[in-house]
Write a protein that holds these residues in place. Structure first.
Motif, short mmCIF file in Angstrom:
data_model
loop_
_atom_site.label_atom_id
_atom_site.label_comp_id
_atom_site.label_asym_id
_atom_site.label_seq_id
_atom_site.Cartn_x
_atom_site.Cartn_y
_atom_site.Cartn_z
N ARG A 26 0.75 -1.10 0.10
CA ARG A 26 -0.16 -0.23 -0.49
C ARG A 26 0.82 1.54 0.18
NH1 ARG A 26 -3.29 -1.83 5.48
NH2 ARG A 26 -2.30 -3.78 4.34
N LEU A 27 0.42 2.36 -0.43
CA LEU A 27 1.05 3.55 -0.55
C LEU A 27 0.23 4.25 1.10
CD1 LEU A 27 0.66 5.08 -4.08
CD2 LEU A 27 2.65 3.84 -2.61
N ARG A 28 0.72 4.85 2.16
CA ARG A 28 0.73 5.36 3.20
C ARG A 28 1.01 7.32 2.97
NH1 ARG A 28 2.49 7.24 7.46
NH2 ARG A 28 1.72 6.73 9.62
N LEU A 29 -0.54 7.51 2.90
CA LEU A 29 -0.06 8.97 1.95
C LEU A 29 -0.51 9.70 3.37
CD1 LEU A 29 -2.33 8.58 -1.32
CD2 LEU A 29 0.35 8.93 -0.56
N THR A 30 0.24 10.79 3.76
CA THR A 30 0.30 11.82 4.88
C THR A 30 0.85 13.11 3.77
OG1 THR A 30 2.30 11.46 5.59
CG2 THR A 30 1.11 10.52 6.73
N VAL A 31 0.12 14.80 4.65
CA VAL A 31 0.49 15.68 3.92
C VAL A 31 1.09 16.55 5.57
CG1 VAL A 31 -1.14 15.97 2.56
CG2 VAL A 31 -1.71 16.22 4.86
N THR A 32 0.97 17.16 6.12
CA THR A 32 1.21 18.55 6.64
C THR A 32 0.62 19.87 6.70
OG1 THR A 32 3.25 19.19 5.82
CG2 THR A 32 3.72 17.08 6.26
N PRO A 33 0.87 20.59 7.20
CA PRO A 33 0.84 22.11 7.40
C PRO A 33 1.65 22.96 6.22
CG PRO A 33 0.68 21.11 9.54
CD PRO A 33 0.69 19.90 9.28
N ALA A 34 2.40 22.11 6.39
CA ALA A 34 3.44 23.00 5.27
C ALA A 34 2.75 22.43 3.97
CB ALA A 34 5.15 22.02 5.77
N HIS A 35 1.99 21.45 3.78
CA HIS A 35 1.90 21.32 2.05
C HIS A 35 1.10 22.70 1.64
CE1 HIS A 35 3.51 17.66 3.08
NE2 HIS A 35 3.52 17.31 1.04
N THR A 36 1.44 23.03 0.46
CA THR A 36 0.28 24.08 0.03
C THR A 36 -0.89 23.62 -0.77
OG1 THR A 36 1.38 23.59 -2.37
CG2 THR A 36 2.17 25.74 -0.88
#
Ligand code: PLP
Length: 393
Positions: free
Chosen positions: A363-373
């Motif tokens: 699987r792909l374990r995807l995460t973002v952060t507040p720093a992503h536009t």
């Protein structure tokens, strides 16, 4: 000696290769330079709130570096306990409303050491969720022959009840250990139900909040901080390596349990303590996230945007209830292929394969952060959709 085993891994597409990422002024987090000098944006970081870049933490670390140097100079027992470590422990005890806390060099050790101490030294019967992290499994396996452990089906309260009923004994301590938020799926455990059934059988409850501390709860105290059962948790286990953006782990709980783990935990006593500058940075981030919720709000907004786009592109995810979005691929080779094509397109997502997840469950374990536009998220989702369609559909 090991070549055959490694060749086997390669043949099964489960051989691990590390991907070096370079931080560079031209590519602020969440972007890095790959070793070929091209820019890649990471979409799998555990630095969920981008706290590794907190200017206040960096400044606290700098100040401590100047005053205390780059290392602790000894184990906690031999000169390595600085005041800042005790301040951090007091802060963590207060965060989780517990008597005491104790820091370790990693979240791995914060699981491994207590598991080893309670099973080996205190002869506890341990009930462990089937999907608990490797560090819990390893802590219980170290003394396999002597360890009385029972694995309950993932998040299955009836199965736990069955095992407690069958194996609890009045002359031995019992401990139930599970996680609040599971890292490879992104699902929550039925916290209140597990605590209730554990207490019915007189078992102590240890809760791993590694993926929730800093990130959830009013002050970043995790899933349990908002729960009525917080007072019934005998031990909370956390890390600094994810929501707090540094490195290290900790436990918080009743003083007798914490003290026993401190005194009998070889993985704490026989190793050099965390460097004071890192502890100072961590303390700054823990305090900051007790006061500020805007990082948590931003993470929810960014994750919601990615969820929305994945749904529009019909890319399935296992659970959509947290900031961890696991997109099932299945075949290991396909998982590797998608990750490689994403990298070529300027995105870094680790391909999750056995033994981190079961065989055939890549699987792909995807995460973002507040720093992503928002633009980075939109463009990533579009790139992933194109690659997914070519490789999977
Ligand atoms: N516990 C759980 C549930 C984890 O998922 C992890 C790491 O991903 C750890 C512990 C280890 O934490 P650390 O990376 O701080 O060693």
């Amino acid at each position: 000696m090991c070549v055959g085993a490694l060749d086997q891994q390669k043949a099964e597409s489960i051989y691990r290769e590390f991907t070096p990422l370079i931080g560079d002024e031209s590519t602020p987090f969440p972007s890095f330079l790959g070793s070929d000098g091209r820019k890649v944006v990471t979409f799998c970081s555990n630095d969920y709130l981008a706290m590794s870049r907190s200017p206040r933490a960096i400044s606290a670390a700098r100040k401590a570096l100047e005053l205390e140097g780059v290392g602790a100079g000894g184990s906690r027992n031999i000169g390595g306990t600085r005041k800042v470590a005790e301040e951090l422990e007091a802060e963590l005890a207060s965060l989780h409303v517990k008597d005491a806390a104790l820091i370790f060099n990693s979240g791995y050790l914060a699981n491994f050491v207590p598991m080893k101490v309670i099973s080996k030294r205190f002869n506890a019967i341990v009930f462990s969720d089937q999907q608990n992290h490797r560090s819990i499994i390893d802590g219980l396996d170290t003394y396999k022959a002597g360890v009385d452990k029972h694995i309950f089906q993932h998040n299955d309260v009836d199965d736990l009840r069955r095992l407690l009923k069958q194996h609890c004994r009045p002359d031995r301590p019992a401990v139930v250990i599970f996680e609040s938020l599971y890292s490879m799926e992104g699902d929550f455990s039925p916290l209140a139900e597990i605590v209730t059934v554990s207490k019915e059988y007189g078992a102590s409850v240890f809760l791993n909040e590694v993926h929730a501390v800093g990130v959830m709860g009013d002050e970043g105290g995790g899933v349990s901080s908002a729960s009525e059962v917080l007072k019934d948790l005998d031990l909370v286990i956390g890390t600094f390596g994810k929501g707090y953006g540094t490195v290290g782990g900790y436990i918080a709980g009743q003083s007798d349990i914490v003290d026993a783990i401190r005194c009998f935990g070889s993985g704490l006593i026989f190793t050099t303590a965390l460097p004071p500058f890192l502890v100072a940075a961590t303390l700054t981030n823990v305090r900051h996230l007790r006061e500020s919720s805007h990082e948590r709000t931003a993470l929810i907004e960014k994750s919601d945007l990615l969820k929305k786009r994945l749904a529009e592109f019909e890319i399935p995810i296992l659970f959509d209830c947290s900031h961890i979005l696991a997109a099932p691929i299945g075949d290991e080779r396909a998982t590797l292929e998608i990750s490689a094509q994403l990298f070529d397109a300027g995105y870094y997502v680790t391909p999750m394969r056995y033994p981190t997840v079961p065989r055939g469950d890549g699987r792909l374990r995807l995460t973002v952060t507040p720093a992503h536009t928002d633009t980075q998220i939109e463009q990533f989702a579009k790139a992933l959709a194109g690659i997914y369609a070519r490789v999977v559909l």
